[in-house]
Design an enzyme around this catalytic site. Structure first.
Site, PDB file in Angstrom:
ATOM      1  N   ASP A  74      88.540 -74.167  40.995  1.00  0.00           N
ATOM      2  CA  ASP A  74      89.460 -73.350  40.202  1.00  0.00           C
ATOM      3  C   ASP A  74      90.835 -74.002  40.124  1.00  0.00           C
ATOM      4  O   ASP A  74      91.139 -74.960  40.858  1.00  0.00           O
ATOM      5  CB  ASP A  74      89.556 -71.945  40.801  1.00  0.00           C
ATOM      6  CG  ASP A  74      89.664 -70.864  39.745  1.00  0.00           C
ATOM      7  OD1 ASP A  74      90.110 -71.169  38.617  1.00  0.00           O
ATOM      8  OD2 ASP A  74      89.309 -69.706  40.035  1.00  0.00           O
ATOM      9  N   ASP A 101      87.459 -66.231  31.804  1.00  0.00           N
ATOM     10  CA  ASP A 101      87.317 -65.177  32.807  1.00  0.00           C
ATOM     11  C   ASP A 101      86.868 -63.867  32.182  1.00  0.00           C
ATOM     12  O   ASP A 101      86.540 -62.920  32.901  1.00  0.00           O
ATOM     13  CB  ASP A 101      88.648 -64.964  33.534  1.00  0.00           C
ATOM     14  CG  ASP A 101      88.884 -65.979  34.630  1.00  0.00           C
ATOM     15  OD1 ASP A 101      87.938 -66.700  34.992  1.00  0.00           O
ATOM     16  OD2 ASP A 101      90.028 -66.058  35.137  1.00  0.00           O
TER      17      ASP A 101
END
Length: 752
Positions: free
Chosen positions: A463, A529
């Site tokens: 990430d 997301d």
């Protein structure tokens, strides 16, 4: 067979170069006027008489006109003011803060034959003591790519400000397509005319970011996925960059781009060199052909994906967030395995003091409070997952640190910051680790390397949740985005070399770092997301212009969606995750068995088709109705195809208008029928009841076990009528009506 040839005039001087990839249907030609840098004089389908481009310089050179310089601008691959370019500066070099104006003279031209024909040009400005090496290659995919290296021949330092490479395109290309976006809504298309002037997309967040346009495309007004000649460009770089389209009153359009460098970021000593990222160009008849070129190239970087099935993933983030414990994740792993999951990924929260997003980041040691030594350790969970026949994955954010962490307290100098006493503005309570600092780099790499070995990690979710701003390295006393980006590539490569078979996903807050630079080293990207299928319809569609489907993370989430609170049917959510690298972002422990059973059916169906998704051709339809989407994947041999029809809102047409099925063999006969799990056109409702998802009041003639037989030409010209569906966004207490549907094509003989 690919080829490249030099074409000369009577004096035997090279005046043109022609290269082609006949199988890919692309060729280009360069003209070399009087020792100057080359001009791109042709880019399109292969030529039947390439020898004629020897006259291209005479055919295209502009005349001198009143009120201008003695030489009318005719932009080379790297235009400078010395060749009369008065647009945006594309080569910015400085010595001691003073601009250096270069006039390059070609000293050598080298042609390279083989699968990827290339031309390399060496040029110099002897007075300014700057050398240039420029290369253009034609990939087997049909992609055209170029890069340049600047070398300092003087003993004083030479600062690189910008090197922006360009592709000249025909004047009829007067419409621009790019994408914009933000977190949870990436890849939103936008169009505008290419007028006189400059259109530029700039990315200076240390990554391409959510607003990045994966491609900048120009073409004739109205071009689409299936039709219209287009030219696209892309910068293969995961740091700061720009894309541009520019036209002067004197010139044809130029598209291209390059890396953005801060002052002092790259300064060359004597004989030092700076090499630009590759700048890619793609030509095609419609965006589908352009996308297929990028897909073929990316697949050539990962040949194992064609023979290694992409495992179905369950990621724990939206299932449990930070509320991790052994018993819960073991139970979730059981449900995942029962549903057909093949890779179980533990997300953020397993390390240090990381019980929320305010602390612990950077402390890459297993949290004893969550994973005590003994039978409930993280190693025990990894072993349990492996024992269930699944791969084990773990989340990291290697480039970031919380100020509330042992790493930061012990090494406050390991972060990028503009001054000794001031940190950049925080994002998600984070700062950026200075990976150009060897000690910080070694700490991060060693922690990851050790955990991969100890836990038997098969997969890393990497990430990157903070914009990289004021990126100044205390260690090197200069801006650091360029070297930071190279350090990230190095960790990817070194970890994978040390642990054969390890795969790494580029997540980056969802779609914040998607480019060919990262795609060459990563095995998957997380497109967004947001897993709301209505939002994902276009996010995934425009992400697929660059990324092949088997590398796009597409997950089935909960309803209502955590990111939008929109309710959608389970069928809609599963259908929208079907074409990519399928995964689950959902707490299966809270779902009734009927929904889990339905999930298992879709997972099994995905596994039947995923080999085609990893090798086939992605197609999107140009539908006149803005309320619908038609997407598909056609197998490499065109023997099979799967299409998805999505009704996002109500349409002006009632019932739904026919949709064409692109990408088929025009002369083949196909039997078209719905996939098994769609046949009843009903939704599962949690109380055991079913609900119609169509507002049609009579049967649809082909929506049955037998389907219909039609030629590819008919299916691509007049198409087939989809079911008349309720729209997806409509909100009801029990469910949302309007899932996406499929048609499965298989060649067959006509019935007797």
């Amino acid at each position: 067979m690919a080829r490249i040839v030099a074409l000369s005039n009577e004096s035997d001087a090279v005046v043109a170069v022609y290269a082609e990839q006949p199988e890919a249907g692309v060729a280009f030609a360069l003209a070399f006027p009087e020792g100057e840098l080359p001009r791109l004089v042709y880019w399109g389908r292969p030529m039947t008489h390439p020898e004629t481009v020897v006259d291209a310089a005479d055919a295209l050179r502009p005349q001198r006109v009143s009120g201008a310089l003695d030489y009318t601008p005719w932009p080379s691959v790297l235009p400078t003011q010395a060749e009369a370019w008065i647009g945006e500066p594309r080569l910015a070099l400085r010595r001691d803060g003073v601009e250096v104006f270069c006039r390059f003279t070609v000293t050598d031209t080298t042609l390279t034959e083989g699968d990827r024909p290339a031309v390399t040009v060496t040029a110099e400005d002897t007075e300014q003591q700057v050398a240039l090496t420029w290369t253009m290659e034609l990939d087997p995919s049909g992609l055209l790519r170029q890069r340049a290296a600047i070398r300092n021949l003087a003993y004083g330092e030479l600062e690189i400000g910008k090197v922006e490479l360009g592709f000249a395109v025909p004047g009829w290309a007067t419409e621009i397509l790019t994408t914009t976006g933000h977190h949870l809504r990436e890849r939103s298309p936008q169009r505008q005319p290419l007028t006189i002037g400059r259109f530029q997309r700039t990315y200076v967040a240390g990554r391409p970011d959510f607003d990045a346009s994966l491609l900048l495309t120009v073409g004739a007004p109205g071009f689409g996925f299936e039709h219209g000649e287009v030219y696209s460009t892309h910068v293969a770089w995961s740091g700061n960059s720009l894309l541009s389209a520019e036209r002067l009153p004197y010139t044809q359009p130029v598209i291209g781009g390059g890396e953005i460098l801060f002052g002092g970021e790259v300064t060359l000593p004597h004989d030092g060199a700076y090499e630009t990222p590759w700048v890619y160009g793609a030509y095609g008849d419609g965006l589908n052909e352009v996308a297929s070129r990028f897909h073929r190239y990316v697949r050539s970087c990962h040949p194992e994906m064609a023979i290694k099935p992409r495992p179905v993933i369950l990621n724990t983030w939206e299932a449990v967030y930070f509320d991790q414990n052994y018993d819960t994740l073991v139970a979730l792993a059981d449900k995942a395995a029962d549903s057909g999951v093949e890779r179980f990924v533990v997300d953020d929260g397993w390390f240090g003091s990381r019980r929320d997003d305010t602390s612990g980041l950077g402390d890459w040691q297993i949290a004893q409070s969550v994973w005590p030594e003994g039978p409930k350790s993280l190693k025990a969970l990894a072993d349990y997952v492996h024992g269930k026949g699944m791969q084990f994955g773990l989340w990291f954010e290697p480039e970031m640190v919380n100020p509330d962490s042992e790493m930061f307290r012990n090494h406050p100098d390991w972060v990028l910051k503009p001054t000794a006493n001031r940190l950049p503005m925080q994002g998600r309570c984070q700062q950026v680790v200075d990976l150009t600092n060897p000690e910080a780099y070694d700490y991060v790499y060693d922690c990851m390397d050790k955990l991969v070995e100890e836990l038997g990690i098969d997969y890393i979710k990497w990430d990157h949740n903070k914009l990289v701003t004021e990126a100044f390295s205390p260690e090197n006393a200069r801006p650091a985005v360029h070297e930071q980006t190279l350090a990230v590539y190095r960790i990817f490569r070194d970890l994978k070399a040390a642990h054969p078979g390890l795969e790494i996903e580029s997540c980056s807050s969802g779609g914040g770092r998607v480019d060919l630079g990262i795609l060459e080293v990563a095995d998957r990207i997380w497109a967004s997301d947001c897993v709301d299928p209505v939002e994902r319809a276009d996010i995934q569609r425009y992400t697929s212009l660059l990324v092949p489907p088997e590398m796009i993370g597409e997950h089935v989430g909960a309803s209502p969606a955590h990111s939008t609170h929109r309710s959608t049917s389970q069928e809609m959510r599963m259908a929208m995750a079907f074409f990519g690298h399928m995964g689950i972002e959902w707490n299966l422990l809270k779902e009734p068995q009927a929904d889990l059973d339905k999930l298992g059916v879709w997972v099994a169906e995905y596994k039947r088709h995923r080999a085609d998704f990893a090798t086939g051709t992605v197609v999107h339809g140009d539908e006149g109705d803005p309320a619908v989407r038609l997407d598909g994947v056609v197998s490499a041999d065109k023997a099979r195809a799967v299409y998805r029809f999505t009704q996002l809102t109500t349409s002006q047409t009632y019932p739904a208008a026919p949709v064409r099925l692109p990408g088929l063999d025009s002369d083949a006969v196909y039997r078209v029928m719905p996939l098994d799990m769609n046949r009843e056109l009903k939704l599962n409702v949690t109380d055991g009841q079913s609900l119609d998802i169509t507002n049609g009041q009579s049967p649809l003639g082909w929506w049955n076990d037998d389907g219909v037989c039609l030629t590819g030409r008919v299916l691509q010209t007049y198409g087939i009528r989809p079911p008349s569906l309720h729209p997806a966004p409509a909100l009801y207490a029990c469910a949302v009506l309007g899932p996406a549907h499929f048609a499965y094509g298989e060649p067959t003989g006509l019935p007797a």
